[in-house]
Design an enzyme around this catalytic site. Sequence first.
Site, PDB file in Angstrom:
ATOM      1  N   ARG A   1      12.109  40.273  47.722  1.00 20.85           N
ATOM      2  CA  ARG A   1      13.084  40.932  48.897  1.00 20.85           C
ATOM      3  C   ARG A   1      12.446  39.667  50.029  1.00 20.85           C
ATOM      4  O   ARG A   1      11.089  39.598  50.207  1.00 20.85           O
ATOM      5  CB  ARG A   1      12.554  42.206  49.271  1.00 20.85           C
ATOM      6  CG  ARG A   1      13.439  42.557  50.709  1.00 20.85           C
ATOM      7  CD  ARG A   1      12.688  44.296  50.931  1.00 20.85           C
ATOM      8  NE  ARG A   1      13.300  44.609  52.113  1.00 20.85           N
ATOM      9  CZ  ARG A   1      14.272  45.479  52.519  1.00 20.85           C
ATOM     10  NH1 ARG A   1      15.063  45.546  51.305  1.00 20.85           N
ATOM     11  NH2 ARG A   1      14.672  45.755  54.099  1.00 20.85           N
TER      12      ARG A   1
ATOM     13  N   HIS B   1      22.846  42.977  48.745  1.00 23.58           N
ATOM     14  CA  HIS B   1      21.715  43.585  48.505  1.00 23.58           C
ATOM     15  C   HIS B   1      22.215  44.355  47.671  1.00 23.58           C
ATOM     16  O   HIS B   1      22.961  45.490  47.604  1.00 23.58           O
ATOM     17  CB  HIS B   1      22.308  44.158  49.601  1.00 23.58           C
ATOM     18  CG  HIS B   1      21.047  45.332  50.307  1.00 23.58           C
ATOM     19  ND1 HIS B   1      19.547  45.225  48.438  1.00 23.58           N
ATOM     20  CD2 HIS B   1      19.865  46.435  50.672  1.00 23.58           C
ATOM     21  CE1 HIS B   1      19.062  46.814  49.525  1.00 23.58           C
ATOM     22  NE2 HIS B   1      19.243  46.850  50.648  1.00 23.58           N
TER      23      HIS B   1
ATOM     24  N   GLN C   1      20.949  48.418  46.629  1.00 18.46           N
ATOM     25  CA  GLN C   1      21.539  49.641  48.100  1.00 18.46           C
ATOM     26  C   GLN C   1      23.222  50.163  46.601  1.00 18.46           C
ATOM     27  O   GLN C   1      22.986  51.271  46.620  1.00 18.46           O
ATOM     28  CB  GLN C   1      22.036  49.137  49.021  1.00 18.46           C
ATOM     29  CG  GLN C   1      21.934  49.908  49.598  1.00 18.46           C
ATOM     30  CD  GLN C   1      21.271  51.312  50.017  1.00 18.46           C
ATOM     31  OE1 GLN C   1      20.093  51.136  50.307  1.00 18.46           O
ATOM     32  NE2 GLN C   1      21.897  52.045  50.057  1.00 18.46           N
TER      33      GLN C   1
ATOM     34  N   ASP D   1      26.839  50.296  58.938  1.00 23.84           N
ATOM     35  CA  ASP D   1      25.086  49.262  58.779  1.00 23.84           C
ATOM     36  C   ASP D   1      24.949  48.997  60.070  1.00 23.84           C
ATOM     37  O   ASP D   1      25.808  49.149  60.944  1.00 23.84           O
ATOM     38  CB  ASP D   1      24.822  47.663  57.827  1.00 23.84           C
ATOM     39  CG  ASP D   1      23.609  47.920  57.728  1.00 23.84           C
ATOM     40  OD1 ASP D   1      22.665  48.557  57.609  1.00 23.84           O
ATOM     41  OD2 ASP D   1      23.194  46.647  57.007  1.00 23.84           O
TER      42      ASP D   1
ATOM     43  N   CYS E   1      22.953  52.866  54.502  1.00 25.79           N
ATOM     44  CA  CYS E   1      21.766  52.389  53.493  1.00 25.79           C
ATOM     45  C   CYS E   1      20.950  52.542  54.604  1.00 25.79           C
ATOM     46  O   CYS E   1      19.086  52.891  53.667  1.00 25.79           O
ATOM     47  CB  CYS E   1      21.683  51.024  52.929  1.00 25.79           C
ATOM     48  SG  CYS E   1      21.886  49.486  55.200  1.00 25.79           S
TER      49      CYS E   1
ATOM     50  N   ARG F   1      18.528  55.151  45.481  1.00 28.71           N
ATOM     51  CA  ARG F   1      17.552  53.798  45.027  1.00 28.71           C
ATOM     52  C   ARG F   1      17.023  54.039  44.227  1.00 28.71           C
ATOM     53  O   ARG F   1      16.288  53.316  43.242  1.00 28.71           O
ATOM     54  CB  ARG F   1      17.219  53.275  46.370  1.00 28.71           C
ATOM     55  CG  ARG F   1      17.746  53.339  46.949  1.00 28.71           C
ATOM     56  CD  ARG F   1      18.415  51.750  46.957  1.00 28.71           C
ATOM     57  NE  ARG F   1      17.092  50.792  46.760  1.00 28.71           N
ATOM     58  CZ  ARG F   1      16.601  50.104  47.541  1.00 28.71           C
ATOM     59  NH1 ARG F   1      17.237  50.299  49.230  1.00 28.71           N
ATOM     60  NH2 ARG F   1      16.342  48.869  47.451  1.00 28.71           N
TER      61      ARG F   1
END
Length: 317
Positions: free
Chosen positions: A111, A138, A141, A226, A266, A294
């Site tokens: 990450r 991402h 996700q 987001d 998310c 997730r």
Amino acid sequence: MTRANSQTPPKHFLTLLDLNPGAATGLITRATELKQRRQRGEHYRPLIGYTLAMVFEKSSTRTRVSFEAGMAQLGGTALFLSPKDTQLGRGEPIEDSARVLSRMVDVVMIRTFEHETLTRFADYSQVPVINGLTDRFHPCQLLADMQTYTEHRGPIQGRRVVFIGDGNNMCHSYINAARLFDFELHIACPPGFEPEPEILAAAADHCTLLDDPAAAVEDADLVVTDVWASMGQESEEDQRKALFADFSVTSALMARARSNALFMHCLPAHRGEEVSADVIDGPQSVVWDEAENRLHAQKALLEWLLLDQRSGSEPAH
């Protein structure tokens, strides 16, 4: 345990497009199966003896807990490596870090900020590398999001999805998802905050870019947003609040979507900014299922990368 043949290049998960449609659909199905097995209290531990290295240059609650818990539930071990614990991108070349780390573990999740850091690491890794988030993409996700939609509404193919806000890594991943899962994507961004042109152009037959959120959400089956300022953009936060003020997902905006439309985010979310409290805490919101998934989607991904790909198969059923 039989380790992957070092002469065979490992398969990585750096973007959604590392999957074909069959593999992607199989992962979603498998994730729900693994979720149901856990809900029944079954213990399933195919990864005993396997180790996941989790390299974090960007912090995260959900990414760390979902990967660490997921690996433990599958019988394996997860190692958390913070920026203080590694030489990634500092004194040691990324290529050397990849060569060393991949000789000691079976899979690496990274990450980080720059997507190039991830791709350079993967180029020199002997084991699968997973994108836990970069500034461009991402994909983990999106596996969770696609699983969540499928569990609530069935296949997403042919549906209308709307992404509202910054043309960021989540937006880019939704563009890739539109190609992979064959849905229609409307993107509503303030001028100057559009997704990268080449990513959008590659999905031109699935995506429509608008600057009016109200027009974008007409007849939508799924509405996604987001945060307005991601990690590393804190200095722009006040400016972005002003520019994004008309791009908040409110109940009035959701009313323009289909009556059974779902809302996703998310997380973490800022109520009163990109989404109103009555939407994220309301009946159309599935953000808590989305967050939980997730765990399950990544368990399916780990199983596939470490076990199924060795025989070239689709995700197990």
